[in-house]
Design an enzyme around this catalytic site. Structure first.
Site, short mmCIF file in Angstrom:
data_model
loop_
_atom_site.label_atom_id
_atom_site.label_comp_id
_atom_site.label_asym_id
_atom_site.label_seq_id
_atom_site.Cartn_x
_atom_site.Cartn_y
_atom_site.Cartn_z
N SER A 1 -12.45 -21.80 -85.33
CA SER A 1 -11.70 -20.55 -85.25
C SER A 1 -11.86 -19.90 -83.88
O SER A 1 -12.91 -20.03 -83.23
CB SER A 1 -12.22 -19.58 -86.32
OG SER A 1 -11.75 -18.27 -86.10
N TYR B 1 -18.21 -14.49 -90.73
CA TYR B 1 -17.26 -15.61 -90.81
C TYR B 1 -17.26 -16.39 -89.50
O TYR B 1 -17.41 -17.62 -89.47
CB TYR B 1 -15.85 -15.11 -91.14
CG TYR B 1 -14.78 -16.11 -90.82
CD1 TYR B 1 -14.60 -17.25 -91.61
CD2 TYR B 1 -13.95 -15.95 -89.70
CE1 TYR B 1 -13.62 -18.18 -91.30
CE2 TYR B 1 -12.97 -16.87 -89.39
CZ TYR B 1 -12.81 -17.99 -90.19
OH TYR B 1 -11.84 -18.92 -89.87
N LYS C 1 -18.63 -20.41 -88.27
CA LYS C 1 -17.88 -21.40 -87.49
C LYS C 1 -18.66 -21.82 -86.25
O LYS C 1 -18.73 -23.00 -85.90
CB LYS C 1 -16.51 -20.83 -87.11
CG LYS C 1 -15.59 -20.55 -88.27
CD LYS C 1 -15.20 -21.81 -89.03
CE LYS C 1 -14.14 -21.55 -90.07
NZ LYS C 1 -13.79 -22.75 -90.85
#
Length: 337
Positions: A124, A148, A152
């Protein structure tokens, strides 16, 4: 030999499965339906004429995942499976660390055990944090603003460390920006559970009458209209980027990161206006507070992907808006009847 697609019933995963089959790959899907619907498998079959082997498994469950490796002759893994909502990750960080990181470790342990050492990882643009200036390039220092994004970034490091330990590994870390749009047929698209976390499904749900108005998170960013600027990419372009990355991974060893974006930033209100123009639908909206962990401007340089993967985005914002609306108006309740 087959390509295992984890999270293959999800939004990006399902479009990638269709494109893989269109390019004559054999595919196996693993998904636990935490953010997907069983109906998508019927739609994939409808679009491709192929019944894809499917296993309903959460990848954190090693012994439930093991039969996938035992029953199929796997060549590589495209790894989408993971929770993906920025706001939820801020509120429930342990859920994200447990699922995203632990699940990837379990998956990679089985890949080692069954000698499947080729991976395309769904990373991402959130790994670029707040301290880099757009356009983002793959050699910039990484940091994150939310759990989040941190999952990643950690998984990228785990994959790189695994290559150091075993040079037979090959992986592409695909840092993509803001996928929107849907298959041109209108048969598969984004169908979020509960309130959408992403802009376009929120817009389309307002357009179809499921929601009264769009919430625009902040209008005091340092952008041309105060709303957040993002690099929106058509999900079909994104899916094709995974196949170009897969081709590279199958032919090489090593770990490389690639941005997949258009290189153009659009604000939230730019997207609203483009949607209204493309589809002749009015989208009422309210300005609300910023979301925790959001940054003001994010868009890509995709020069590396063009040079090394022979990939670039072909579809524009109007295509994204038109295809998103075509999906939603023909499926007002998503995959539910």
């Amino acid at each position: 030999m087959a390509i295992l697609v984890t999270g293959g019933a999800g939004y990006i995963g399902s479009h990638t499965v269709v494109e893989l089959i269109n390019e004559n790959y054999d595919v196996v899907i693993v998904d636990d339906y935490s953010n997907a619907k069983p109906e998508v498998l019927n739609r994939i079959k409808e679009l491709t004429g192929k019944e894809v082997p499917f296993h309903e498994v959460n990848i954190t469950d090693k012994e439930a995942l093991r039969p996938v490796f035992e029953q199929h002759d796997l060549e590589a893994v495209i790894h989408f499976a993971g929770f993906k909502a920025v706001g939820e990750s801020v509120a429930q960080p342990l859920k994200y660390y447990s699922n995203n990181i632990h699940g990837t470790i379990v998956l990679m342990e089985l890949m080692n055990e069954y000698d499947v050492k080729k991976m395309v990882f769904s990373s991402s643009a959130t790994v670029y944090g707040m301290n880099n200036e757009a356009p983002f390039t793959e050699d910039m220092p990484l940091s994150t603003t939310n759990p989040y994004g941190t999952t990643k970034m950690y998984i990228e490091q785990i994959i790189q460390d695994q290559f150091v330990a075993d040079n037979r590994w090959s992986a592409a870390l695909l840092r993509y920006f803001n996928p929107i749009g849907a298959h041109v047929s209108g048969r598969i698209g984004e169908d979020p559970n509960d309130i959408p976390n992403n802009l376009m499904p929120f817009i389309t749900q307002v357009a179809v009458g499921k929601r009264d108005k769009l919430s625009v998170f902040g209008n005091d960013y340092d952008t041309h209209d105060g709303t957040g600027v993002r690099d929106y990419i058509h999900v079909v372009d994104l899916a094709k980027g995974h196949i170009r990355a897969l081709e590279k991974v199958l032919e090489t060893e090593g770990v490389e990161a690639y941005n997949l974006g258009t290189g153009t930033g659009y604000s939230v209100l730019d997207v609203v206006k483009a949607f209204e123009s493309a589809n002749d639908v009015e989208i009422p909206y309210d300005i609300v507070d910023r979301r925790p962990g959001d940054i003001g401007t994010s868009y890509a340089s995709s020069a590396k992907a063009k040079a090394e993967l022979n990939w670039e985005a072909k579809l524009g914002l109007e295509d994204m808006c038109r295809d998103s609306w075509n999906w939603q108006k023909n499926n007002p309740n998503g995959y539910e009847a």
